[in-house]
Design a protein around this motif. Sequence first.
Motif, PDB file in Angstrom:
ATOM      1  N   ALA A 144       0.857  -1.190   0.000  1.00  0.00           N
ATOM      2  CA  ALA A 144       0.000   0.000   0.000  1.00  0.00           C
ATOM      3  C   ALA A 144       0.894   1.242   0.000  1.00  0.00           C
ATOM      4  O   ALA A 144       1.710   1.394  -0.880  1.00  0.00           O
ATOM      5  CB  ALA A 144      -0.966  -0.041   1.172  1.00  0.00           C
ATOM      6  N   MET A 145       0.792   2.112   0.997  1.00  0.00           N
ATOM      7  CA  MET A 145       1.596   3.336   1.061  1.00  0.00           C
ATOM      8  C   MET A 145       2.911   3.137   1.817  1.00  0.00           C
ATOM      9  O   MET A 145       3.675   4.070   2.000  1.00  0.00           O
ATOM     10  CB  MET A 145       0.806   4.443   1.767  1.00  0.00           C
ATOM     11  CG  MET A 145      -0.364   4.983   0.975  1.00  0.00           C
ATOM     12  SD  MET A 145       0.139   6.119  -0.317  1.00  0.00           S
ATOM     13  CE  MET A 145       0.930   7.398   0.613  1.00  0.00           C
ATOM     14  N   ALA A 146       3.169   1.933   2.280  1.00  0.00           N
ATOM     15  CA  ALA A 146       4.355   1.686   3.106  1.00  0.00           C
ATOM     16  C   ALA A 146       5.496   1.105   2.286  1.00  0.00           C
ATOM     17  O   ALA A 146       5.298   0.265   1.414  1.00  0.00           O
ATOM     18  CB  ALA A 146       4.011   0.735   4.248  1.00  0.00           C
ATOM     19  N   SER A 147       6.694   1.580   2.594  1.00  0.00           N
ATOM     20  CA  SER A 147       7.922   0.963   2.082  1.00  0.00           C
ATOM     21  C   SER A 147       8.549   0.212   3.244  1.00  0.00           C
ATOM     22  O   SER A 147       8.619   0.737   4.360  1.00  0.00           O
ATOM     23  CB  SER A 147       8.893   2.031   1.567  1.00  0.00           C
ATOM     24  OG  SER A 147       8.377   2.657   0.416  1.00  0.00           O
ATOM     25  N   VAL A 148       8.989  -1.016   2.968  1.00  0.00           N
ATOM     26  CA  VAL A 148       9.503  -1.882   4.024  1.00  0.00           C
ATOM     27  C   VAL A 148      10.887  -2.377   3.637  1.00  0.00           C
ATOM     28  O   VAL A 148      11.085  -2.877   2.525  1.00  0.00           O
ATOM     29  CB  VAL A 148       8.566  -3.100   4.242  1.00  0.00           C
ATOM     30  CG1 VAL A 148       9.093  -4.004   5.347  1.00  0.00           C
ATOM     31  CG2 VAL A 148       7.144  -2.647   4.520  1.00  0.00           C
ATOM     32  N   VAL A 149      11.840  -2.229   4.554  1.00  0.00           N
ATOM     33  CA  VAL A 149      13.199  -2.728   4.340  1.00  0.00           C
ATOM     34  C   VAL A 149      13.580  -3.571   5.547  1.00  0.00           C
ATOM     35  O   VAL A 149      13.386  -3.150   6.694  1.00  0.00           O
ATOM     36  CB  VAL A 149      14.214  -1.571   4.167  1.00  0.00           C
ATOM     37  CG1 VAL A 149      15.630  -2.109   4.047  1.00  0.00           C
ATOM     38  CG2 VAL A 149      13.857  -0.722   2.961  1.00  0.00           C
ATOM     39  N   SER A 150      14.086  -4.756   5.292  1.00  0.00           N
ATOM     40  CA  SER A 150      14.582  -5.600   6.378  1.00  0.00           C
ATOM     41  C   SER A 150      15.990  -6.055   6.029  1.00  0.00           C
ATOM     42  O   SER A 150      16.331  -6.192   4.854  1.00  0.00           O
ATOM     43  CB  SER A 150      13.663  -6.801   6.609  1.00  0.00           C
ATOM     44  OG  SER A 150      13.615  -7.614   5.456  1.00  0.00           O
ATOM     45  N   LEU A 151      16.789  -6.233   7.058  1.00  0.00           N
ATOM     46  CA  LEU A 151      18.133  -6.741   6.812  1.00  0.00           C
ATOM     47  C   LEU A 151      18.636  -7.540   7.978  1.00  0.00           C
ATOM     48  O   LEU A 151      18.217  -7.370   9.123  1.00  0.00           O
ATOM     49  CB  LEU A 151      19.108  -5.618   6.457  1.00  0.00           C
ATOM     50  CG  LEU A 151      19.374  -4.503   7.434  1.00  0.00           C
ATOM     51  CD1 LEU A 151      20.776  -3.952   7.196  1.00  0.00           C
ATOM     52  CD2 LEU A 151      18.383  -3.384   7.203  1.00  0.00           C
ATOM     53  N   ARG A 152      19.522  -8.477   7.662  1.00  0.00           N
ATOM     54  CA  ARG A 152      20.238  -9.288   8.653  1.00  0.00           C
ATOM     55  C   ARG A 152      21.707  -8.969   8.487  1.00  0.00           C
ATOM     56  O   ARG A 152      22.256  -9.087   7.401  1.00  0.00           O
ATOM     57  CB  ARG A 152      19.972 -10.763   8.436  1.00  0.00           C
ATOM     58  CG  ARG A 152      20.847 -11.627   9.352  1.00  0.00           C
ATOM     59  CD  ARG A 152      20.360 -13.014   9.474  1.00  0.00           C
ATOM     60  NE  ARG A 152      19.252 -12.981  10.426  1.00  0.00           N
ATOM     61  CZ  ARG A 152      18.607 -14.058  10.823  1.00  0.00           C
ATOM     62  NH1 ARG A 152      18.924 -15.224  10.350  1.00  0.00           N
ATOM     63  NH2 ARG A 152      17.628 -13.960  11.703  1.00  0.00           N
ATOM     64  N   VAL A 153      22.324  -8.575   9.585  1.00  0.00           N
ATOM     65  CA  VAL A 153      23.723  -8.154   9.582  1.00  0.00           C
ATOM     66  C   VAL A 153      24.588  -9.223  10.215  1.00  0.00           C
ATOM     67  O   VAL A 153      24.255  -9.755  11.281  1.00  0.00           O
ATOM     68  CB  VAL A 153      23.892  -6.823  10.359  1.00  0.00           C
ATOM     69  CG1 VAL A 153      25.348  -6.402  10.409  1.00  0.00           C
ATOM     70  CG2 VAL A 153      23.025  -5.727   9.747  1.00  0.00           C
ATOM     71  N   SER A 154      25.696  -9.529   9.567  1.00  0.00           N
ATOM     72  CA  SER A 154      26.711 -10.440  10.103  1.00  0.00           C
ATOM     73  C   SER A 154      28.027  -9.690  10.167  1.00  0.00           C
ATOM     74  O   SER A 154      28.503  -9.177   9.154  1.00  0.00           O
ATOM     75  CB  SER A 154      26.876 -11.664   9.196  1.00  0.00           C
ATOM     76  OG  SER A 154      25.666 -12.364   9.079  1.00  0.00           O
ATOM     77  N   LEU A 155      28.600  -9.631  11.357  1.00  0.00           N
ATOM     78  CA  LEU A 155      29.892  -8.966  11.507  1.00  0.00           C
ATOM     79  C   LEU A 155      31.006  -9.933  11.145  1.00  0.00           C
ATOM     80  O   LEU A 155      30.901 -11.132  11.377  1.00  0.00           O
ATOM     81  CB  LEU A 155      30.077  -8.464  12.938  1.00  0.00           C
ATOM     82  CG  LEU A 155      29.107  -7.365  13.380  1.00  0.00           C
ATOM     83  CD1 LEU A 155      29.292  -7.056  14.854  1.00  0.00           C
ATOM     84  CD2 LEU A 155      29.299  -6.122  12.547  1.00  0.00           C
TER      85      LEU A 155
END
Length: 151
Positions: free
Chosen positions: A43-54
């Motif tokens: 809809a009107m939302a932008s969604v960003v997800s991430l998984r970080v590995s050091l």
Amino acid sequence: MNDSHDTSDTHIGKLRENSHTGAHGRNLEFTQGTASLEGHTHAMASVVSLRVSLHPDTSTEFDALVSSLEALARDIECEGGVVGHIKALASCEAGSVRISIVDACRPALVRGPAPAALNDEACLDIAVIALAIDLDLLIGLVCEAMKCTLG
């Protein structure tokens, strides 16, 4: 934004298209680690997800992560967007800590035993939901925030 070339000259890390995560999936390379990023709209939302590995033998200051996420909320609003929420969960053998941001004018809420630093044993997941902002712009802002944290 064209994902098929190195965009490190625009200060958002080296992006490589990842065909396994869809049209808005990317792997990000930073000095201190890597991140797998996915983005989509609803809809009107932008969604960003991430998984970080050091990377092994590296760490990043926990307070620097919190500061970068707070700055991300301000950047979203400066671009005319509305922060839905920014959530982060850092987990390791000693336990987990949650970061929650729901407004650029309020400090992050941190729940759990906040470590001084996160190292390669920690699992870090981040989700960003924003309204009234283009997905590619949001992805760029998230990448910039991670570059500030992870080098």
